[in-house]
Write a protein that holds these residues in place. Structure first.
Motif, PDB file in Angstrom:
ATOM      1  N   ARG A  58       0.866  -1.129   0.125  1.00  0.00           N
ATOM      2  CA  ARG A  58      -0.051   0.096   0.037  1.00  0.00           C
ATOM      3  C   ARG A  58       0.905   1.269   0.141  1.00  0.00           C
ATOM      4  NH1 ARG A  58      -4.800  -2.084   1.424  1.00  0.00           N
ATOM      5  NH2 ARG A  58      -5.008  -4.000   2.387  1.00  0.00           N
ATOM      6  N   GLN A  59       0.515   2.051  -1.008  1.00  0.00           N
ATOM      7  CA  GLN A  59       1.153   3.440  -1.103  1.00  0.00           C
ATOM      8  C   GLN A  59       0.329   4.480  -1.353  1.00  0.00           C
ATOM      9  OE1 GLN A  59       4.219   4.376  -4.158  1.00  0.00           O
ATOM     10  NE2 GLN A  59       5.637   4.733  -2.325  1.00  0.00           N
ATOM     11  N   GLN A  60      -0.031   5.543  -0.489  1.00  0.00           N
ATOM     12  CA  GLN A  60      -0.908   6.499  -0.635  1.00  0.00           C
ATOM     13  C   GLN A  60      -2.412   5.840  -0.826  1.00  0.00           C
ATOM     14  OE1 GLN A  60       0.576   9.046  -3.740  1.00  0.00           O
ATOM     15  NE2 GLN A  60       2.312   9.582  -2.579  1.00  0.00           N
ATOM     16  N   ASP A  61      -3.130   5.994  -1.940  1.00  0.00           N
ATOM     17  CA  ASP A  61      -4.395   5.224  -2.307  1.00  0.00           C
ATOM     18  C   ASP A  61      -4.308   4.088  -3.137  1.00  0.00           C
ATOM     19  OD1 ASP A  61      -3.805   6.804  -4.615  1.00  0.00           O
ATOM     20  OD2 ASP A  61      -5.706   7.773  -4.846  1.00  0.00           O
ATOM     21  N   ARG A  62      -3.010   3.504  -3.544  1.00  0.00           N
ATOM     22  CA  ARG A  62      -2.773   2.653  -4.212  1.00  0.00           C
ATOM     23  C   ARG A  62      -2.461   1.072  -3.605  1.00  0.00           C
ATOM     24  NH1 ARG A  62      -2.183   0.162  -8.720  1.00  0.00           N
ATOM     25  NH2 ARG A  62      -0.565  -0.712  -9.640  1.00  0.00           N
ATOM     26  N   SER A  63      -3.006   0.190  -3.916  1.00  0.00           N
ATOM     27  CA  SER A  63      -2.808  -0.986  -3.201  1.00  0.00           C
ATOM     28  C   SER A  63      -2.857  -2.185  -4.232  1.00  0.00           C
ATOM     29  CB  SER A  63      -4.176  -1.325  -2.332  1.00  0.00           C
ATOM     30  OG  SER A  63      -3.732  -2.670  -1.644  1.00  0.00           O
ATOM     31  N   ALA A  64      -1.803  -3.243  -3.883  1.00  0.00           N
ATOM     32  CA  ALA A  64      -1.636  -4.454  -5.187  1.00  0.00           C
ATOM     33  C   ALA A  64      -1.125  -5.565  -4.323  1.00  0.00           C
ATOM     34  CB  ALA A  64      -1.040  -4.081  -6.184  1.00  0.00           C
ATOM     35  N   GLY A  65      -1.641  -6.655  -4.598  1.00  0.00           N
ATOM     36  CA  GLY A  65      -1.285  -7.987  -4.220  1.00  0.00           C
ATOM     37  C   GLY A  65       0.326  -8.185  -4.814  1.00  0.00           C
ATOM     38  N   ILE A  66       1.324  -8.636  -3.956  1.00  0.00           N
ATOM     39  CA  ILE A  66       2.637  -8.586  -4.591  1.00  0.00           C
ATOM     40  C   ILE A  66       2.911 -10.126  -4.201  1.00  0.00           C
ATOM     41  CG2 ILE A  66       5.138  -8.134  -4.496  1.00  0.00           C
ATOM     42  CD1 ILE A  66       3.098  -5.930  -5.188  1.00  0.00           C
ATOM     43  N   GLY A  67       2.607 -11.037  -5.159  1.00  0.00           N
ATOM     44  CA  GLY A  67       3.141 -12.529  -5.248  1.00  0.00           C
ATOM     45  C   GLY A  67       2.381 -13.555  -4.028  1.00  0.00           C
TER      46      GLY A  67
ATOM     47  N   THR B  48       7.408 -11.403  -5.527  1.00  0.00           N
ATOM     48  CA  THR B  48       7.572 -10.358  -6.588  1.00  0.00           C
ATOM     49  C   THR B  48       6.422 -10.305  -7.711  1.00  0.00           C
ATOM     50  OG1 THR B  48      10.144 -10.912  -6.374  1.00  0.00           O
ATOM     51  CG2 THR B  48       9.177  -9.818  -8.468  1.00  0.00           C
ATOM     52  N   ALA B  49       6.380  -9.091  -7.975  1.00  0.00           N
ATOM     53  CA  ALA B  49       5.189  -8.813  -9.020  1.00  0.00           C
ATOM     54  C   ALA B  49       5.478  -7.651  -9.661  1.00  0.00           C
ATOM     55  CB  ALA B  49       3.868  -8.823  -8.271  1.00  0.00           C
ATOM     56  N   VAL B  50       5.088  -7.639 -11.011  1.00  0.00           N
ATOM     57  CA  VAL B  50       5.115  -6.387 -11.860  1.00  0.00           C
ATOM     58  C   VAL B  50       3.888  -5.410 -11.696  1.00  0.00           C
ATOM     59  CG1 VAL B  50       5.421  -5.338 -14.291  1.00  0.00           C
ATOM     60  CG2 VAL B  50       6.804  -7.426 -13.372  1.00  0.00           C
ATOM     61  N   VAL B  51       4.013  -4.315 -11.288  1.00  0.00           N
ATOM     62  CA  VAL B  51       2.830  -3.483 -10.985  1.00  0.00           C
ATOM     63  C   VAL B  51       3.136  -2.065 -11.801  1.00  0.00           C
ATOM     64  CG1 VAL B  51       1.578  -2.263  -9.319  1.00  0.00           C
ATOM     65  CG2 VAL B  51       2.795  -4.614  -8.765  1.00  0.00           C
ATOM     66  N   LYS B  52       2.034  -2.143 -12.808  1.00  0.00           N
ATOM     67  CA  LYS B  52       2.310  -0.783 -13.628  1.00  0.00           C
ATOM     68  C   LYS B  52       0.685  -0.289 -13.543  1.00  0.00           C
ATOM     69  CE  LYS B  52       5.336  -2.876 -16.877  1.00  0.00           C
ATOM     70  NZ  LYS B  52       5.815  -3.246 -18.284  1.00  0.00           N
ATOM     71  N   ASP B  53       0.945   0.909 -14.146  1.00  0.00           N
ATOM     72  CA  ASP B  53      -0.565   1.825 -14.372  1.00  0.00           C
ATOM     73  C   ASP B  53      -1.288   2.111 -13.030  1.00  0.00           C
ATOM     74  OD1 ASP B  53       0.118   1.947 -16.996  1.00  0.00           O
ATOM     75  OD2 ASP B  53      -0.929  -0.081 -17.597  1.00  0.00           O
ATOM     76  N   PRO B  54      -0.867   2.801 -12.353  1.00  0.00           N
ATOM     77  CA  PRO B  54       0.631   3.490 -12.036  1.00  0.00           C
ATOM     78  C   PRO B  54       1.434   2.622 -11.367  1.00  0.00           C
ATOM     79  CG  PRO B  54      -1.090   4.351 -10.705  1.00  0.00           C
ATOM     80  CD  PRO B  54      -1.856   3.410 -11.187  1.00  0.00           C
ATOM     81  N   ALA B  55       2.643   2.859 -11.767  1.00  0.00           N
ATOM     82  CA  ALA B  55       3.854   2.013 -10.929  1.00  0.00           C
ATOM     83  C   ALA B  55       3.998   2.672  -9.483  1.00  0.00           C
ATOM     84  CB  ALA B  55       4.963   2.204 -11.655  1.00  0.00           C
ATOM     85  N   TYR B  56       4.530   1.761  -8.571  1.00  0.00           N
ATOM     86  CA  TYR B  56       4.734   2.462  -7.320  1.00  0.00           C
ATOM     87  C   TYR B  56       6.138   3.443  -7.563  1.00  0.00           C
ATOM     88  CZ  TYR B  56       1.467  -0.692  -5.015  1.00  0.00           C
ATOM     89  OH  TYR B  56       0.509  -1.389  -4.452  1.00  0.00           O
ATOM     90  N   GLN B  57       6.216   4.139  -6.443  1.00  0.00           N
ATOM     91  CA  GLN B  57       7.364   5.310  -6.570  1.00  0.00           C
ATOM     92  C   GLN B  57       8.108   4.801  -5.226  1.00  0.00           C
ATOM     93  OE1 GLN B  57       7.406   7.332  -8.821  1.00  0.00           O
ATOM     94  NE2 GLN B  57       5.778   6.374  -9.899  1.00  0.00           N
ATOM     95  N   PRO B  58       9.591   5.320  -5.483  1.00  0.00           N
ATOM     96  CA  PRO B  58      10.561   5.135  -4.370  1.00  0.00           C
ATOM     97  C   PRO B  58      10.066   5.894  -3.238  1.00  0.00           C
ATOM     98  CG  PRO B  58      12.003   5.590  -6.354  1.00  0.00           C
ATOM     99  CD  PRO B  58      10.312   5.905  -6.615  1.00  0.00           C
ATOM    100  N   GLY B  59      10.020   5.361  -1.847  1.00  0.00           N
ATOM    101  CA  GLY B  59       9.614   6.085  -0.871  1.00  0.00           C
ATOM    102  C   GLY B  59       8.962   5.289   0.256  1.00  0.00           C
ATOM    103  N   GLU B  60       8.100   5.832   1.093  1.00  0.00           N
ATOM    104  CA  GLU B  60       7.425   5.229   2.197  1.00  0.00           C
ATOM    105  C   GLU B  60       6.284   4.406   1.662  1.00  0.00           C
ATOM    106  OE1 GLU B  60       8.587   4.812   5.139  1.00  0.00           O
ATOM    107  OE2 GLU B  60      10.467   5.985   4.468  1.00  0.00           O
ATOM    108  N   ALA B  61       5.717   3.188   2.309  1.00  0.00           N
ATOM    109  CA  ALA B  61       4.848   2.442   1.783  1.00  0.00           C
ATOM    110  C   ALA B  61       4.558   1.477   3.122  1.00  0.00           C
ATOM    111  CB  ALA B  61       5.014   1.691   0.746  1.00  0.00           C
TER     112      ALA B  61
END
Length: 149
Positions: A78-87, A103-116
């Protein structure tokens, strides 16, 4: 396909499930219960972002018995309002402390470096007599901050 459906259902249930009781160490990671072996799960404080939008998360776990059905380590980032299952990683339940990496490929939008934040679950799929799908049994959960690099 049934395993993917079970993972999707598990991810939804994990988000709504109340955290299991656990002791927390000084570094914020799950500490082992004093005096007895038990299932537990930790999340490493750093995650990796690849140039191709690959996200890699990791940590440690211990589980003692998988005789009732397979055990998996799942993770949600989870980062800001984005959430995705990672493997999801199949766990080895032999009582030893082991590492997990999802591991997972997450695009549209991709995660950004920083806190999550990572929500990780050690979950067993157990057969239900009256259901066509196995039911999840949550053996340990951990929510931890992570820095994506």
């Amino acid at each position: 396909m049934r395993v993917r459906l079970a993972f999707a259902a598990t991810a939804l249930l994990a988000a709504a499930a109340a955290p299991l009781a656990h002791a927390e160490g000084a570094d914020g990671r799950t500490a082992e219960p004093a005096g007895r072996l038990a299932d537990f799960l930790t999340v490493d404080p750093a995650g990796l972002l690849g140039a191709d939008a690959t996200v890699t998360l990791s940590g440690t776990y211990r589980c003692l018995d998988d005789s009732a059905g397979p055990v998996f380590v799942s993770s949600t980032l989870r980062q800001q309002d984005r959430s995705a299952g990672i493997g999801g990683t199949r766990a080895v339940c032999d009582g030893l402390v082991r590492t997990w990496t999802n591991t997972a490929v997450v695009k549209d939008p991709a995660y950004q470096p920083g806190e999550a934040r990572v929500d990780a679950t050690l979950m067993q799929l157990t057969p239900e007599a009256d259901l066509d799908l196995p039911a999840p049994d949550f053996r340990a959960t951990e929510t931890a901050p992570v820095t994506l690099n």
